[in-house]
Design a protein around this motif. Structure first.
Motif, PDB file in Angstrom:
ATOM      1  N   ASP A 333      16.437  -5.461 -13.892  1.00 35.94           N
ATOM      2  CA  ASP A 333      15.737  -6.450 -14.711  1.00 35.94           C
ATOM      3  C   ASP A 333      14.291  -6.009 -14.960  1.00 35.94           C
ATOM      4  O   ASP A 333      13.764  -6.132 -16.070  1.00 35.94           O
ATOM      5  N   LYS A 344      11.284 -11.225 -21.865  1.00 35.64           N
ATOM      6  CA  LYS A 344      11.100 -11.746 -20.516  1.00 35.64           C
ATOM      7  C   LYS A 344      10.847 -13.242 -20.563  1.00 35.64           C
ATOM      8  O   LYS A 344       9.997 -13.709 -21.315  1.00 35.64           O
ATOM      9  N   PRO A 345      11.599 -14.037 -19.777  1.00 36.51           N
ATOM     10  CA  PRO A 345      11.399 -15.502 -19.784  1.00 36.51           C
ATOM     11  C   PRO A 345       9.973 -15.855 -19.384  1.00 36.51           C
ATOM     12  O   PRO A 345       9.392 -15.242 -18.487  1.00 36.51           O
ATOM     13  N   ASN A 346       9.424 -16.861 -20.051  1.00 29.71           N
ATOM     14  CA  ASN A 346       8.075 -17.281 -19.682  1.00 29.71           C
ATOM     15  C   ASN A 346       8.133 -18.229 -18.492  1.00 29.71           C
ATOM     16  O   ASN A 346       9.197 -18.719 -18.117  1.00 29.71           O
ATOM     17  N   GLY A 349      10.221 -21.398 -18.353  1.00 27.17           N
ATOM     18  CA  GLY A 349      11.675 -21.344 -18.412  1.00 27.17           C
ATOM     19  C   GLY A 349      12.241 -21.239 -19.798  1.00 27.17           C
ATOM     20  O   GLY A 349      13.443 -21.324 -20.005  1.00 27.17           O
ATOM     21  N   ASP A 350      11.368 -21.083 -20.831  1.00 30.47           N
ATOM     22  CA  ASP A 350      11.839 -20.933 -22.201  1.00 30.47           C
ATOM     23  C   ASP A 350      12.363 -19.523 -22.385  1.00 30.47           C
ATOM     24  O   ASP A 350      11.603 -18.562 -22.383  1.00 30.47           O
ATOM     25  N   ASN A 351      13.667 -19.389 -22.517  1.00 25.23           N
ATOM     26  CA  ASN A 351      14.293 -18.073 -22.593  1.00 25.23           C
ATOM     27  C   ASN A 351      14.999 -17.944 -23.935  1.00 25.23           C
ATOM     28  O   ASN A 351      16.208 -17.791 -24.018  1.00 25.23           O
ATOM     29  N   THR A 352      14.215 -18.006 -25.016  1.00 22.65           N
ATOM     30  CA  THR A 352      14.793 -18.036 -26.358  1.00 22.65           C
ATOM     31  C   THR A 352      15.592 -16.780 -26.654  1.00 22.65           C
ATOM     32  O   THR A 352      16.686 -16.825 -27.200  1.00 22.65           O
ATOM     33  N   HIS A 353      15.012 -15.629 -26.275  1.00 21.46           N
ATOM     34  CA  HIS A 353      15.673 -14.361 -26.586  1.00 21.46           C
ATOM     35  C   HIS A 353      16.331 -13.725 -25.371  1.00 21.46           C
ATOM     36  O   HIS A 353      17.155 -12.841 -25.514  1.00 21.46           O
ATOM     37  N   GLY A 354      15.928 -14.107 -24.180  1.00 22.51           N
ATOM     38  CA  GLY A 354      16.378 -13.397 -22.981  1.00 22.51           C
ATOM     39  C   GLY A 354      17.861 -13.539 -22.731  1.00 22.51           C
ATOM     40  O   GLY A 354      18.547 -14.344 -23.354  1.00 22.51           O
ATOM     41  N   LYS A 356      21.333 -14.646 -21.753  1.00 30.83           N
ATOM     42  CA  LYS A 356      21.873 -15.978 -21.465  1.00 30.83           C
ATOM     43  C   LYS A 356      22.897 -15.869 -20.337  1.00 30.83           C
ATOM     44  O   LYS A 356      24.086 -16.080 -20.499  1.00 30.83           O
ATOM     45  N   GLN A 359      21.669 -17.161 -13.266  1.00 30.79           N
ATOM     46  CA  GLN A 359      20.937 -16.401 -12.269  1.00 30.79           C
ATOM     47  C   GLN A 359      21.886 -16.016 -11.148  1.00 30.79           C
ATOM     48  O   GLN A 359      22.534 -16.852 -10.522  1.00 30.79           O
TER      49      GLN A 359
END
Length: 366
Positions: A333, A344-346, A349-354, A356, A359
């Motif tokens: 990762d 990279k998730p901010n 927790g907004d993972n628009t592109h990361g 899916k 964990q």
């Protein structure tokens, strides 16, 4: 004492490996490699200290046991770091890892703990032998007549005549699309035909002969405690597959089970307690890293989307999650987000592109 000689041999072997630039890149030598060297050196020092203390004196006896326990702790830490190096460093291949790990785990650890001599057959690796088989040019040698026979046998369970005829016609388009022998490579229908082609072969080995057996496409293994039995089975297999137009290639071999088995992208070990330990092969890690670097260039040139990158990487992560790979996934990762920081998730927790993906839970790493 032999135990000190063994520990010194381990220290020397560790020094040679950790100084090898092909295994440990320069950036790792002050981190992981240095810790491993310190642990190997401390192991020798602890054992030499224990050897100088007398069992007859109660105070010295207690100090001796403390030194032995310290040696054992250092040995266990070294084994852990050897396993970690095998996961995250591409230069440490499976054979070198297996030798180094067993070297650290066998007599040194036993004697450091004050335990009696343990012969090789009592090591914590399952005893036995493996016949690892590989068919030569598998897809290119499948006979058309046999493909039709196996397909019709499998489709006989379909009660709807119209549906069965359609599926038979569809498979015939695949089978007849290349010269005989051989079927096309890369589509789902060909993979289905490849599995069906050796269906009777699978039942013969697993059900009729009662062997511990597994196969995927052209790759199979058989496990037995009897090496002579495996030699005989190998000869029978060679005769069995001749009418099918198949033959085994030079990679087919018989070797000790404690060496582990390369199968489906993992190097798999079986312990004496029955625990299965799966490590990702170094080649698979190298291939994924190469893809990540290539994807960066393709995205920058507009020839690949970030969604495509995420899909590919998440698929690979899903595959390796079936093994003992917690530390490897953390390391990969970091590597991935180093090339794709925008994914990279901010912190919120907004993972628009990361990726899916769920964990991963930490697994036992043997």
């Amino acid at each position: 004492m032999q135990v000190i000689t063994d520990a010194k041999d381990l220290e020397k072997h560790t020094y040679i490996k950790t100084r090898n630039a092909n295994i440990f890149p320069k950036k790792e030598r002050l981190g992981l490699a240095q810790r491993m060297m310190n642990e190997a050196s401390d192991l020798v020092a602890d054992l030499m200290e224990a050897n100088d203390l007398l069992l007859a004196d109660p105070e010295e006896r207690e100090l001796r046991f403390r030194a032995q326990r310290s040696a054992l702790r250092n040995c266990r830490k070294l084994i852990h770091h050897i396993e970690l190096a095998h996961e995250i460093l591409s230069g440490l291949d499976d054979d070198a890892f297996a030798y180094w790990a067993r070297m650290a785990a066998d007599e040194v650890a036993r004697r450091a703990a004050g335990l009696p001599y343990r012969p090789m057959e009592a090591w914590d690796y399952a005893d036995g032998w493996v016949l690892k088989g590989d068919f030569s040019k598998f897809f290119y040698t499948l006979l058309r007549a046999v493909c039709y026979e196996k397909a019709k046998k499998a489709l006989a369970v379909i009660e709807d005549d119209e549906l069965r005829d359609f599926v038979e016609w569809l498979l015939s388009q695949v089978i007849d699309s290349t010269p005989d022998p051989g079927i096309p490579i890369g589509n789902q229908s060909s993979q289905l035909l490849a599995l069906l082609y050796l269906d009777d072969f699978d039942h013969w080995l697993r059900d009729d002969l009662g062997l511990v057996y597994g196969r995927y496409m052209d790759d199979f293994y058989i496990i037995s405690s009897d090496k002579l039995l495996l030699r005989r089975i190998l000869k029978e297999i060679e005769e069995y597959i001749k009418p099918l137009g198949l033959r085994l290639n030079k990679k087919t071999q018989i070797f000790p089970l404690k060496n582990g088995i390369d199968f489906l992208g993992f190097h798999t070990y079986l312990t004496s307690t029955g625990k299965v330990v799966r490590k990702v092969r170094a080649k698979s890690i190298d291939n994924m890293k190469r893809k990540i670097r290539k994807y960066r260039g393709l995205v920058d040139s507009g020839r690949m989307t970030l969604e495509g990158v995420v899909q590919s990487y998440a698929s690979w992560c899903g595959h390796i999650s079936h093994g003992n790979t917690y530390h490897l996934r953390q390391s990969m990762d970091s590597y991935f987000f180093g090339y794709f920081p925008e994914l990279k998730p901010n912190p919120k927790g907004d993972n628009t592109h990361g990726p899916k993906t769920e964990q991963p839970r930490k697994q036992s790493e043997g």
